[in-house]
Each structure stands twice: as structure tokens, then as C-alpha cells.
Write an enzyme that holds these catalytic residues in place. Structure first.
Site, PDB file in Angstrom:
ATOM      1  N   CYS B  88       0.811  -1.221   0.000  1.00 17.77           N
ATOM      2  CA  CYS B  88       0.000   0.000   0.000  1.00 17.77           C
ATOM      3  C   CYS B  88       0.842   1.268   0.000  1.00 17.77           C
ATOM      4  O   CYS B  88       0.321   2.368  -0.095  1.00 17.77           O
ATOM      5  CB  CYS B  88      -0.979  -0.011   1.169  1.00 17.77           C
ATOM      6  SG  CYS B  88      -2.188  -1.337   0.994  1.00 17.77           S
ATOM      7  N   HIS B 346      -9.549   3.375  -2.122  1.00 21.48           N
ATOM      8  CA  HIS B 346      -8.200   2.833  -1.984  1.00 21.48           C
ATOM      9  C   HIS B 346      -7.792   1.975  -3.176  1.00 21.48           C
ATOM     10  O   HIS B 346      -7.768   0.754  -3.108  1.00 21.48           O
ATOM     11  CB  HIS B 346      -8.115   2.015  -0.690  1.00 21.48           C
ATOM     12  CG  HIS B 346      -6.739   1.507  -0.379  1.00 21.48           C
ATOM     13  ND1 HIS B 346      -5.592   2.133  -0.795  1.00 21.48           N
ATOM     14  CD2 HIS B 346      -6.336   0.413   0.329  1.00 21.48           C
ATOM     15  CE1 HIS B 346      -4.540   1.452  -0.371  1.00 21.48           C
ATOM     16  NE2 HIS B 346      -4.956   0.395   0.298  1.00 21.48           N
TER      17      HIS B 346
END
Lengths: 482, 400
Positions: B88, B346
Site C-alpha cells: 500500500c 483505496h
């Protein structure tokens, strides 16, 4: 003295009441009703004949002093593979030395008693034999077998030492009496009429073999204090005992209402039950059945009462139970009902056998390491110590994690992960003596995991590759009370 | 840290696609959407870019491997394009590549692009992928929400927090981000929720419910960076110049999961990366000096413990500070003012650059309805992987 040195058993914690099966199928097959008493042991989704064999073997190896295992005999009619030795996986999981000779025995439910008989007749000077019998036979929904069958395993260490039972005599008969058959490609077996099996087999071959053995020894049924029969139903066992002339009170309880027909493991399982009660000098007649019959005459030794206090057996396994209240969950967990797993459930990560081979001690053996420099116990063991304050190179000694207890540091119940029995429970476990591993939890219905709970390790299935049928095994944590 | 790169690199333009379930757009189109805005912001032509970094995490789902997909999508001029992946933190990793190239003097004008197209998997949640051939043999059948859920036990045990109080604070984290997302035109989720809705939502991984989990989205975001001098020549007439004050990444070495000590109540890497970033930027008191933060709120509990790891809350006080509204839009240190991962969405590889996009906008006073009164220093934080094994990035942006 050569003989049985120790025993161990494993029964899955889950039990399915036969009333549940009848409730699901009684409309279709009312003839199931007379069988619908008590409960049977069923595998959880992550158990199979191999995982049960490992657990029974671990239990057997904790008791008695065997001086080193030289051979492993694994009897089963439901090992996951036709090719890939189950006993070799067993050896890796148990951390046995690589020079051990492993052998799988199958072909008939007779294999359990046959391997024990073989082990007892081998030259014990060459080392001890680990004899394991384990079965989880598939039974078609709504069949009588679905009612009768159970899942479980039993193991013995046979060799030279402080024997708890010794062999007095053996006798075998072989006959192509086909009560059941199952082809390698078939999921379910085929069975002939039960009345013929009863008359020709259970009341024919079986007592005939036993009587021949007794005759050779100039004994009668009245000389037997414990009769172990490969039959699940108590009335069938009583009828056979009558033919042999063994008093009804000397027939070992078949445990039909508590565990079921464990197939190749049934006689071994019931023999352990008998050994839990037998007194020194008593005779045990143990029979195996399937395309013939094996009869085994054992005698309990003076050491039995003392040695068995160090072992756990049938009584403890029966006490460790959790009722499966949902028949559909049984069908799904045993992969008999193909439920929608969602697209996430299709995701595949095929295992490369070469990777599994390199990592076998880590994965099957649950072996980590201890840094010789700083003492940090760690999993997995790498070449460089994981402790940031140490980072010593190449100074790691192997440490087994499987036999150690731990405590749950944290845990979750994950509903997103695809599973045959959601949610998936996992979390960090800290081990007694050091080390921590992120682990899945097993048999969570029996004892729901929570932070602080004490756990022990069990050998379980992680996943099955649907294309290659490769089974990934690893260790999971379960509550010490489960 | 060899002196760091504080004030040596400027952002001259940023772009961000609309995030969401972009059934209408491919990864290529998402990159083009973000890039058009970025070029316009910088007042540059694509041919002036002399190096580029592409960040994407689950590339098999969309762009495929290598840097070529970025060069193809934007028709770059045969410049070096490097594809990076760091869970991430991927978007920030791409930005770091471009920033370091400029700081090193090797590049004059560099592009960092992050993109992810997650909604072509056919299922909710993050895609399934391998953790490596060895870990795949023994790691639990885990998911991201499950592993982050483990923080709840760890944090509650460490600080003696009652489950009910933690539950309420986690809910407040999400309520706040949903309120913020309402004011973000490009956000994936633009809907307010109540504390009770969050608490009553279906459980995903105990104790995390649906509203404790961030959106899984498609999107792209990018930045063009250059030297402060070139930046001034390009945009000074129009606006302030935003400078990189610090950019730090810290990766786990296995200690958290491998030996005792770590209690799953915090992120080891976040503390390390934050300390290095504060040193690089000369920040002494982050709670006072940072004006706005975009942190990696993949799950409500992540944001909560991160407030302490970044020094925004005293150890054990995050629950109280969150419930007191300290990190709300009107609080002392607004977090996720654009909705965060929770509501802006996201798309893994784009998230780091999306955070910088918002900080950039806030620093330039062009955040519209979301604009905060006083923003001199903004912080972006990414956390890739799992609490027990992860990579963390901390970036600080400020004006020249």
C-alpha cells in the site's frame, strides 16, 4: 519383553447425532430409523485420515520408552492419495528420522489388525514399529453407511521394552468375500446386501477364524476376557460373541452410539478401550475383517496398569466432543455438497512440490530455530537471527514447535476469507519457552479462541488444490480444553 | 539518513482521477485522466518529462508488468520508466523514485504515477494474491481486515481500554471520514453514516465491521516534480510552490512476528519512519506542527493506533482524542479531510499520491469546501502489508 509398548488414539472433536441424519433423510429412506441412535464422530473440514493418524501417533509416542522407531505402518482405506505415501507424511509430521521405513497398508478394513499383527511378529531387535490405523470413509448421503461410519484413529508402538500386552497367537483366513468394494476413482463404495454379509461374513468367516485360533491354543471362548470385534453395532457383536462362546459381558463395547464404525481403525480403537480396562494376565481376542479375517490373541502384562496411567486413550477422546448441530455443515465440510464459494474462493495458489520439499521440516515438522548466540526461539528459522539486537549468521539450532503449548496473544474471526467453515479464526500465538507464530485456530466451535487462552498444536489440512488435488498440511492451534 | 532531501524537490503539478467503481475506465484511461489534470496544473508538455515512475501493486489485474504501460498510456518520449511495487506504500514509492531522481540531479522533470484497477476481480475486498512460495505454505488463510482486526485485541490489552470504548472510537473514525468524503467530488463513497450504523454493520473480521473497512476502488493519481528553481519559473506567477520536506520508508525485518516484545498494539515501522521523517523535515512537535494529515486508514483501528505512532496523540490517549473530535474536520489536527482511504477510496498503487494530491491542494488553498484555515505542513502516511509485517511511508509537504 516384546509387545505393545504404548497406545494413542484420536477422535475428531465433532460429533453428528444420527437423529440429525434421520431428520435430513428420513423422508427419503425411512429404513434409516432403526440405526438412528447416538452420535458418530465426523472429521472437521480440515481433518482427514492423515491428520488423524498424526494425532493418534503423537499420543502413542508420548507414552512408553521404545528406544527408537524403525518402521511406520499406516493402515487406512481412506488416505488422501493413491500415490504419495501417507506414512511418509506421517514420518515428517512426527519428526522421525529419515531412515525409518514407512509403509501404507490398505485394500480392506482388515489392514488395521493386519499391520498390528505384522508388527508384533517382526524381529524387535531391529527397532520399534509404529502402527497407526486411521479411517474416514466416505458414505453416500441417506445411506446406511452414513449412519454407521465414524472417523478416528488409533496407534500403537510395538517393540522391545516394558510391554503392556504381548502376543500369544495369531490366525488368519483369506477369502474374496466382497462385502464392500470401492474403486480408486469412486468417491463412494458399493455394498452387497447386509443380510448376506451378516450370515456369510460376520456370523461365518469371523467366528470360524476365531474358533480355529482358540482351538489351536486349546482354549475356548470362556477363556477370553476381552473380545474386540470389527463390528460397530452392538447386537451384531453379541451375536458373533455367542458363536465364539465368549460371554456377552466380555464383548468390548463397540461404542456405536459414541464414535461409529472407524473402518480400518475400528478394532485398534476398541483394543485401546479394552487395554484401558484390562487386568494383568487377562486375554484379549482381537479380530479384523475384510476379504477374510485376522485373529490375534493378546495377554495383558503386569506393567499395563502402571504404564497406562501415563497415556490418554478412548475415554479422554470420547470426553473431548462438540455436537455438530447442523447436518448441512457436515455435508459442506466433508466436501459432499459443493456450495458457492464465491469468486474469491476460486483463487488458487498452487503448491510447487519442490518448494514443499525444501520447506518440509518447517511446514510438516513445524520446526523452527533457536539462536545459539542470543537464545531467541523463532519461526521460521532463517540463516540470520530475527532478533534485531543479535542478527547472528548461521548459528541456529532446530527447535520443534509442535509439542509445545502456547498462549493466544490476539485473534480474530474472519468472515471474508473463503473457507468451508467460516469464519476463519487466526491470530498470534506465543509459545512456552519462546517463539511466536501467526496461526490458524482449529475446532473453534468446541472452544472459541480468545486472547490469553492456552493452546496446543494439532496437525491439520490448510487447503486442497481443486485441480491437482495437492493437500497442504500445517499446524494449527486449538484450546487445550478442546 | 544522509542529510535528507528537505526543500530540494518541488511539486509542480498534481492530478487525480475520480475514484470509485470505475466500470467505465481501464487502468490506462485512469492514468490518462489523472495525467491530463497534472499537465494542466504544471503548465508543461509531456515531452518535458525526462524520467517516470509507475506504481501499481496488483499489476496482473490491469496494467501488467514493467514500466512500459505508463510510457504507452502517456506516449512518453522513450524516457526511463520504472515500475515499483511496495504494497500500500506503492504510490509513495513511485513518488520517492521521482523525488530522489530530481534531488540527485539526475532528472530535471520527473513524473510519479500510481494506478490500480481493483474492481475487475469480480468480488469485494482486496484481491487474493501470493505472499511468496514459502509463506503460502504456512500463513493462515488470512485477509487484510482479519490481520488488522488483531490490532484491536493488542491495543485494548496494552492500554486497558474497554471493548465498548474502543468500539465507539473506531466508529467515530469512520463517521468522521464519511462526513469528510461528502465534500470530496472525486471520492468513491459520498454518504454520511452514524455511529450506530457503523456499530450495527455486518462483521467482516471481528471486531471490524463493514464500515470499519475502507473502500476498494479504481483510480489513478500522479505528480510532476522538479527542482524548486524550475518550479518557481513555471508556476510562481500563479501560486505558491510546494516542497517535499521529508519522505521516509521503513520496512519490517520480521521482528514483530518473529520474536517477543511486540504486542500488536502499534506499528513498529510507523514509529521509525515518522521519527526519520520528522528529523528530515526538522519537525520537533508533530502534534503541534502538522496542520493536516492523510493517514493510511485502511481500517478504523489502523487510523486510531496510527494517531499515537505518528505522535498526534499520547500513548493510550487516541481513543479519547478521537472521541473528542481532535481529528475531525474542525478538530486540532484534521485527518482524512478528503475522506481518506475510507471514503475517497483505496486503489492501492494510487493511494499515496492521492494523499499528496489533497495535501498539495490544502497547501495551495484550493481544496474548495474542504479547505482548512491554516495549512503550512501536511503529512501523508501509508502502511502496506499487515500489522505484524509491513512497509510504512511518511511524507511531509510544505510551502517554500
Amino acid at each position: 519383553m516384546t509387545g505393545i509398548l504404548s497406545y494413542g488414539v484420536h477422535l475428531p472433536v465433532l460429533r453428528l447425532s444420527r437423529a440429525q441424519i434421520l431428520a435430513a433423510h428420513g423422508w427419503y429412506n425411512p429404513a434409516l430409523a432403526p440405526l438412528a441412535t447416538g452420535e458418530r464422530a465426523i472429521c472437521n473440514w480440515d481433518e482427514d485420515a492423515l491428520t488423524m493418524a498424526v494425532e493418534a501417533a503423537r499420543a502413542a509416542l508420548t507414552g512408553g520408552d521404545h528406544g527408537g522407531i524403525a518402521r511406520v505402518l499406516l493402515a487406512s482405506t481412506s488416505l488422501p492419495y493413491v500415490e504419495r505415501s501417507g506414512s511418509a507424511v506421517l514420518c515428517e509430521a512426527l519428526g522421525l528420522e529419515t531412515r525409518v521405513m514407512p509403509l501404507d497398508a490398505g485394500g480392506s478394513t482388515r489392514a488395521g489388525v493386519a499391520t498390528l499383527l505384522t508388527a508384533l511378529q517382526l524381529d524387535a531387535a531391529s527397532g520399534a514399529t509404529l502402527c497407526v490405523a486411521s479411517d474416514d470413509r466416505p458414505a453416500r448421503p441417506a445411506s446406511a453407511q452414513e449412519m454407521l461410519f465414524g472417523a478416528g484413529a488409533a496407534a500403537f508402538v510395538v517393540g522391545r521394552g516394558e510391554a503392556i500386552a504381548t502376543l500369544r497367537a495369531v490366525h488368519s483366513r483369506t477369502a474374496d468375500f466382497v462385502d464392500r468394494l470401492r474403486a480408486p476413482t469412486a468417491h463412494y463404495g458399493f455394498q452387497w446386501e447386509e443380510r448376506w454379509i451378516r450370515d456369510g461374513g460376520h456370523l461365518g468367516l469371523l467366528p470360524e477364524t476365531a474358533l480355529e485360533l482358540l482351538g489351536q491354543q486349546r482354549l475356548t471362548g470362556a477363556d477370553i476376557q476381552h473380545l474386540v470385534l470389527p463390528l460397530a453395532q452392538p447386537q451384531a457383536a453379541r451375536a458373533v460373541a455367542k458363536r465364539i462362546g465368549v460371554p456377552a459381558e466380555c464383548v468390548v463395547d463397540t461404542l456405536y452410539e459414541r464414535s461409529g464404525d472407524l473402518g480400518a481403525a475400528l478394532s485398534s480403537w476398541l483394543l485401546v478401550a479394552a487395554l484401558e480396562k484390562a487386568r494383568p494376565g487377562e486375554r484379549l481376542l482381537v479380530c479384523g475383517f475384510g476379504q477374510g479375517c485376522d485373529a490375534l490373541l493378546l495377554e495383558a502384562t503386569d506393567a499395563l496398569p502402571r504404564v497406562r496411567t501415563q497415556m490418554t486413550g478412548v475415554a479422554a477422546a470420547l470426553a473431548r466432543r462438540h455436537a455438530e448441530t447442523n447436518y448441512m455443515r457436515y455435508l459442506v465440510g466433508s466436501r459432499q455438497l459443493d456450495v458457492e464459494a464465491g469468486i474469491r474462493g476460486e483463487a488458487q495458489r498452487p503448491t510447487a512440490p519442490s518448494v514443499a520439499w525444501r520447506e518440509r521440516r518447517t511446514v510438516l515438522g513445524f520446526q523452527g530455530g533457536r539462536c545459539r548466540r542470543c537464545g531467541t526461539v523463532q519461526f521460521p528459522a532463517g540463516a540470520i537471527c530475527v532478533d534485531p539486537a543479535c542478527k547472528a549468521h548461521g548459528d541456529m539450532e532446530p527447535v520443534g514447535f509442535a509439542g509445545r503449548r502456547g498462549r493466544i496473544l490476539n485473534c480474530t474471526a474472519d468472515h471474508l476469507a473463503a473457507s468451508l467453515r467460516p469464519p476463519v479464526h487466526y491470530g498470534m500465538v506465543e509459545f512456552e519457552g519462546g517463539g511466536r507464530v501467526l496461526l490458524e485456530f482449529a475446532d473453534t466451535d468446541a472452544q472459541p479462541p480468545q486472547a490469553g487462552m492456552a493452546v496446543r498444536m494439532v496437525f491439520r489440512l490448510r487447503r486442497v488444490d481443486p485441480v491437482r488435488q495437492w493437500r497442504d498440511y500445517f499446524w494449527k492451534a486449538t484450546g487445550v480444553g478442546a | 539518513m544522509n542529510g535528507g532531501i528537505r526543500d530540494r524537490v518541488a511539486i509542480v503539478g498534481m492530478g487525480c482521477s475520480r475514484f470509485g467503481e470505475r466500470w467505465d475506465a481501464s487502468a490506462t484511461q485512469l492514468m490518462q485522466e489523472a495525467f491530463a489534470e497534472c499537465l494542466d496544473d504544471a503548465g508543461l508538455g509531456a515531452d518535458e518529462i525526462d524520467a517516470a515512475w509507475l506504481g501499481s501493486c496488483v499489476e496482473d489485474l490491469h496494467v501488467g508488468r514493467s514500466g512500459i504501460p505508463l510510457a504507452m498510456a502517456l506516449r512518453l518520449g522513450n524516457v526511463p520508466v520504472t515500475r515499483v511495487e511496495n504494497f500500500c506504500a506503492t504510490g509513495t514509492e513511485a513518488f520517492r523514485g521521482a523525488v530522489y531522481a530530481v534531488a540527485a540531479g539526475a532528472s530535471r522533470i520527473a513524473l510519479a504515477m500510481g494506478v490500480e484497477k481493483l474492481k475487475d476481480t469480480g468480488y469485494g475486498g482486496l484481491p487474493e494474491f501470493s505472499f511468496g512460495a514459502e509463506a503460502d505454505l504456512w500463513w493462515p488463510n488470512l485477509t487484510a481486515p482479519g490481520t488488522f482486526a488483531l490490532l484491536a485485541d493488542g491495543y485494548a490489552a496494552r492500554h486497558g481500554v474497554a471493548p465498548r470504548d474502543l468500539r465507539r472510537a473506531m466508529a467515530h473514525v469512520s463517521v468522521k471520514s464519511h462526513a469528510n468524503g461528502l465534500l470530496s467530488p472525486k471520492a468513491h463513497i459520498r454518504r454520511a453514516v452514524t455511529e450506530q450504523q457503523v456499530i450495527d454493520a455486518p462483521v467482516i473480521a471481528a471486531p471490524l465491521g463493514l464500515y470499519d473497512c475502507c473502500g476498494v476502488s479504481d483510480g489513478a493519481a500522479c505528480a510532476i516534480v522538479t527542482t524548486p528553481e524550475i518550479a518557481r519559473s513555471l508556476v510562481a506567477a500563479r501560486r505558491d510552490v510546494v516542497l517535499v520536506k521529508a519522505i521516509q520508508i521503513a520496512a519490517s525485518n520480521g521482528a514483530e512476528a518473529g520474536c517477543g516484545g511486540w504486542d500488536a498494539s502499534h506499528f513498529v515501522t510507523t514509529r521509525v519512519a515518522a521519527a526519520r521523517a520528522y528529523a528530515e523535515a526538522g519537525v520537533r512537535d508533530p502534534a503541534a506542527d502538522v496542520d493536516v494529515a492523510e493517514v493510511h486508514d485502511c481500517f478504523s483501528i489502523t487510523e486510531l493506533v496510527t494517531m499515537e505512532d505518528l505522535g498526534f496523540a499520547q500513548p493510550g490517549r487516541a481513543v479519547h482524542d478521537v472521541l473528542d473530535g481532535a481529528f475531525d474536520a474542525a478538530g486540532r489536527l484534521p485527518c482524512q479531510i478528503d475522506g481518506g482511504l475510507k471514503c475517497f477510496g483505496h486503489p492501492i498503487g494510487a493511494s499515496g499520491l492521492r494523499m499528496l494530491y489533497e495535501l498539495h491542494a490544502q497547501l495551495l488553498g484550493r481544496a474548495g469546501e474542504r479547505q482548512l484555515a491554516r495549512v503550512d505542513l501536511g503529512l501523508a502516511h501509508n502502511l502496506g502489508g499487515f500489522p505484524f509485517q509491513n512497509v510504512c511511508s511518511v511524507t511531509l509537504l510544505g510551502r517554500a
